[in-house]
Structures are given as C-alpha cells and as structure tokens.
Design an enzyme around this catalytic site. Structure first.
Site, PDB file in Angstrom:
ATOM      1  N   GLY A 169     -70.965   1.163   0.889  1.00  0.00           N
ATOM      2  CA  GLY A 169     -70.072   1.687  -0.148  1.00  0.00           C
ATOM      3  C   GLY A 169     -68.753   2.206   0.399  1.00  0.00           C
ATOM      4  O   GLY A 169     -68.019   2.894  -0.305  1.00  0.00           O
ATOM      5  N   SER A 209     -71.038  -3.163   2.308  1.00  0.00           N
ATOM      6  CA  SER A 209     -69.715  -3.665   1.911  1.00  0.00           C
ATOM      7  C   SER A 209     -69.584  -5.189   2.011  1.00  0.00           C
ATOM      8  O   SER A 209     -68.514  -5.693   2.351  1.00  0.00           O
ATOM      9  CB  SER A 209     -68.616  -2.963   2.721  1.00  0.00           C
ATOM     10  OG  SER A 209     -68.644  -1.559   2.459  1.00  0.00           O
TER      11      SER A 209
HETATM   12  P1  PGA Z   1     -72.464  -1.748  -0.769  1.00  0.00           P
HETATM   13  O1  PGA Z   1     -73.975  -1.190  -0.831  1.00  0.00           O
HETATM   14  O2  PGA Z   1     -72.557  -3.253  -0.826  1.00  0.00           O
HETATM   15  O3  PGA Z   1     -71.792  -1.170  -1.985  1.00  0.00           O
HETATM   16  O4  PGA Z   1     -71.885  -1.277   0.503  1.00  0.00           O
HETATM   17  C1  PGA Z   1     -75.000  -1.812  -0.113  1.00  0.00           C
HETATM   18  C2  PGA Z   1     -76.298  -1.112  -0.365  1.00  0.00           C
HETATM   19  O5  PGA Z   1     -76.293   0.108  -0.573  1.00  0.00           O
HETATM   20  O6  PGA Z   1     -77.377  -1.738  -0.360  1.00  0.00           O
END
Ligand code: PGA
Length: 254
Positions: A169, A209
């Site tokens: 995230g 991400s």
């Molecule tokens: P993100 O989250 O792709 O938003 O980084 C990945 C996850 O928490 O599994």
C-alpha cells in the site's frame, strides 16, 4: 494438473455485497478468454455470499477462525467459508499480524484449519523495513515459515505470498533483484523442512504495490508464481490488465 500462476485480489475492507457482486461480474466479463491464469477474488466476508464464480475464477476469504464453531464472537469458521464456495483463505496477512497482532501460533492453527476444510491457505510472510535494514529479512521469513507451517507435512495444497511490509500500500515495489533473491531465500528455507521438489514448486506469490506498470517485469522474475494484489484489485481496469500481462507471460513461455 498444471498449476497456473495466480492473480489474487485482496479487497481488504472495501466493497459492499452489492458493489462486490457487480465488480465480480464486470471483471469476469472482461476476462472470459483467460486460459492460463487462476484468478482469485478476495472480498470481505459479507461480500462472499452469493457470488457465483467458476474456473478459472475462485473465491478467497481474507481470514478465518481455526475452530469449526463455538463462542467466538465476531469470528468466521472454515465451514462457513466452504458453504459460501470459498477455495482459498489468506492467512497471516501483514495487517492481521501487525494491526491485529495475530501470533504465529494463531496463524499456524488457521493454516491447519483451512487445509482440514479442504481449502488452500495463502500464507503471507514478509519483513518490515527495519528487518530489511538490519539484515534480518532471512531470519524473519524463516521463523514465519517454520512457525506458520508447523505440523504440516506437505506443501502440496499450500500457496505462499511474499509481501514485504514496506511495499504494501505504499507504492514502493520491491526491485526485481530483491524479489528474486527473497523468493530464492524462501525456497531454501523451505528445504530445511520439506522435500526439495515441493520447496521448488510450491507457488510463491509476490505482493506489495503490484500494478499494471510493474506486473510484466515482476511475473518474469524466476520463482514468482503470481501476485497478491491490494489497491489494484479494487477496480476492473488495473486488475484485468495485470491478469492479461500474466497470461501473456505464460503464452510467451510455452
Ligand atoms: P497493495 O496490497 O497491492 O495495495 O500494496 C497488497 C496486499 O496487502 O496484499
């Protein structure tokens, strides 16, 4: 049966039942020609109900309790998930570990419960930034694997997800080199307990991400068998684009 790479969406605490249903319908319609990718939707519990998906699409839950029933206010059992048509359960996500303080012991119980219910756990492991900066990535991952998989004798029905906490995230993706090295480290650590062949072939997803701008590069990394996706799994465009890039990679490989 050939194991296809996995593109799994973890919706976290997003989407009502109604929103989830129309999102799933729209996404499936955009991916009707997909052949070589297993696609998993990971809605919150309330949106798992009444979703009708067929291969190559599957339902995943984000958590479960290890007991089949009982006085566990606020919890959901594996039987309840099976009844909703769930095939995969994300266990030990970094938010469960670090926000809700789930212990390795709980995570291990959940892995057993999911397997006993005939579903596949997606066991998440990953180091924090401070672990990486202090050169402790390997020991953190090793202990999460050993504790999380305690008492399990085969990796056959297990999926692992390597998600560096600092990449979740944040918009910061681990580099190709870091992902390659770390997936190798994970396979080496698995060999301490499991057979070489299972350790080499157990699917290890990368998460943190992932987006349409980095998916092709990341799926090409040796030892990466798919993705666990948070933010980019919430809208059809990026999610389907990632699935298409993975499919394209598979077609080029064969
Ligand atoms: P993100 O989250 O792709 O938003 O980084 C990945 C996850 O928490 O599994």
């Amino acid at each position: 049966m050939e194991k296809y790479p996995i593109v799994a969406g973890n919706w976290k605490m997003h989407k009502t039942t109604t929103e989830g249903k129309s999102f799933v319908e729209e996404t499936i319609n955009m991916l009707l020609d997909i052949e070589k990718v297993t696609i998993i939707f990971g809605p919150p519990f309330t949106a798992l109900f009444d979703l009708d998906v067929k291969t190559p699409f599957f339902l995943g839950a984000q958590n479960c309790h290890w007991e089949s029933h009982g006085a566990f206010t606020g919890e959901i059992s594996t039987d309840m998930l099976v009844d909703c048509g769930v095939h995969y359960v994300i266990i030990g996500h970094s938010e469960r570990r670090h926000v809700f303080h789930e212990s390795d012991d709980w995570i291990n119980r959940k892995v057993h419960a999911v397997l006993n219910a005939g579903m596949t756990p997606i066991l998440c492991i990953g180091e924090k930034l401070e672990d990486r900066e202090s050169d402790n990535t390997q020991s953190v991952l090793s202990s999460q694997l050993i504790e999380g998989l305690k008492g399990i004798d085969s990796l056959e029905n297990i999926v692992l997800a390597y998600e560096p906490v600092w990449a979740i995230g944040t918009g910061i993706t681990a580099s190709v080199g870091q992902v390659n090295d770390t997936h190798n480290v994970i396979r080496q650590e698995l060999k301490v307990v499991f057979s070489d062949s299972e350790s080499e072939t157990v699917p290890i997803l990368y998460g943190g991400s992932v987006n349409p701008g980095n998916a092709t590069e990341l799926i090409s990394v040796d030892g990466v068998d798919g993705f666990l996706i948070g933010g980019a799994s919430l809208t059809s465009e990026p999610f389907t684009e990632i699935a298409r890039q993975v499919e394209q990679h598979m077609k080029e490989k064969s």
